[in-house]
Enzyme design. Sequence first.
Site, PDB file in Angstrom:
ATOM      1  N   GLY A  70       8.662   4.527  -1.171  1.00 52.21           N
ATOM      2  CA  GLY A  70       9.250   5.506  -1.778  1.00 52.21           C
ATOM      3  C   GLY A  70       8.876   5.665  -3.197  1.00 52.21           C
ATOM      4  O   GLY A  70       9.411   5.562  -4.213  1.00 52.21           O
ATOM      5  N   HIS A  97      12.786   7.876   0.571  1.00 51.22           N
ATOM      6  CA  HIS A  97      11.612   8.332   1.380  1.00 51.22           C
ATOM      7  C   HIS A  97      11.759  10.163   0.612  1.00 51.22           C
ATOM      8  O   HIS A  97      12.884  10.616   0.981  1.00 51.22           O
ATOM      9  CB  HIS A  97      11.457   8.608   2.694  1.00 51.22           C
ATOM     10  N   ASP A 127       1.888   2.568   9.681  1.00 53.71           N
ATOM     11  CA  ASP A 127       3.266   2.589   8.739  1.00 53.71           C
ATOM     12  C   ASP A 127       4.420   2.898   9.756  1.00 53.71           C
ATOM     13  O   ASP A 127       4.265   3.914  10.555  1.00 53.71           O
ATOM     14  CB  ASP A 127       2.926   3.724   7.762  1.00 53.71           C
TER      15      ASP A 127
END
Length: 281
Positions: free
Chosen positions: A207, A178, A81
């Site tokens: 998110g 986030h 990620d």
Amino acid sequence: MLVNTLELLRKAQEKKYAVAAFNVYNMETIQAAFHAAESEGRPVILALGERYFPMVELDGFSAMVKALAEKTKLPVALHLDHAEQKESIVQAIRCGFTSVMFDGSRFDLKENIAQTKEIAAIAHLTGVSVEGEVGSMKTGDFSDEAEGDGSLTDPQSAGLFARETGIDFLAAAIGTVHGLYKGEPHIDLSLLHAIHQCVPIPLVLHGGSGTPDDVIRKAIRLGITKINVNTEVSIAAVQGMQKTLDSHQWPHLSVITSEAQKSMESVMKKCIRLFSSASED
């Protein structure tokens, strides 16, 4: 069983649900994700952010995931990620990750396309799928992600980006953050609809923590196939540990980590259930 992430997302795209992608970085987070997936009988994506490389020995981490994946019949993917360095991506590929994300959101569109295209070419040589990003997310409360500028994804730019880079799935910025939201969330689902019209590949929502359930369901109907969750799980773990510390005098470390894992599993099950039920509404 460990599978290519794109395999999971293509099925999700066809059936109109989303796969949960949980950020993991130690044994408890990994085990929590596996237990939650098995409890719900759903596939799961385990995501390790590049920012956690200093605290994670990558060979041992990937070996642990592979060992657990061999014990379940459920499809499981291992994803890198928010990687900004080519070296990190190459290292993850060598360790058996089934997808990687190159985060070029700090660049202008032309440079983002050029660098993401190079990464996609490298990853595709080994059958690893690639996530790219157009736009950038702001950072909310309780997050340890880098601060973005909050620029939303332009649909036409997203379409061009997907075509030129050859990526397999795209992270779209539509107003999520986030971490947890500071105040009311302002998530542009009409923008997501426009992006979906321009981008045929699976779409990703970063998110997921704190995003209202009804927004999640609508986003999935508009093409979201993968939803990243980190902060909400982290908060649950810390709260579980704090509860143990408050109720015991000098609890053993194994008790603390066990309670943290149980707390994470509870949140993960809730997410998996929500993300997979959108197609049933």
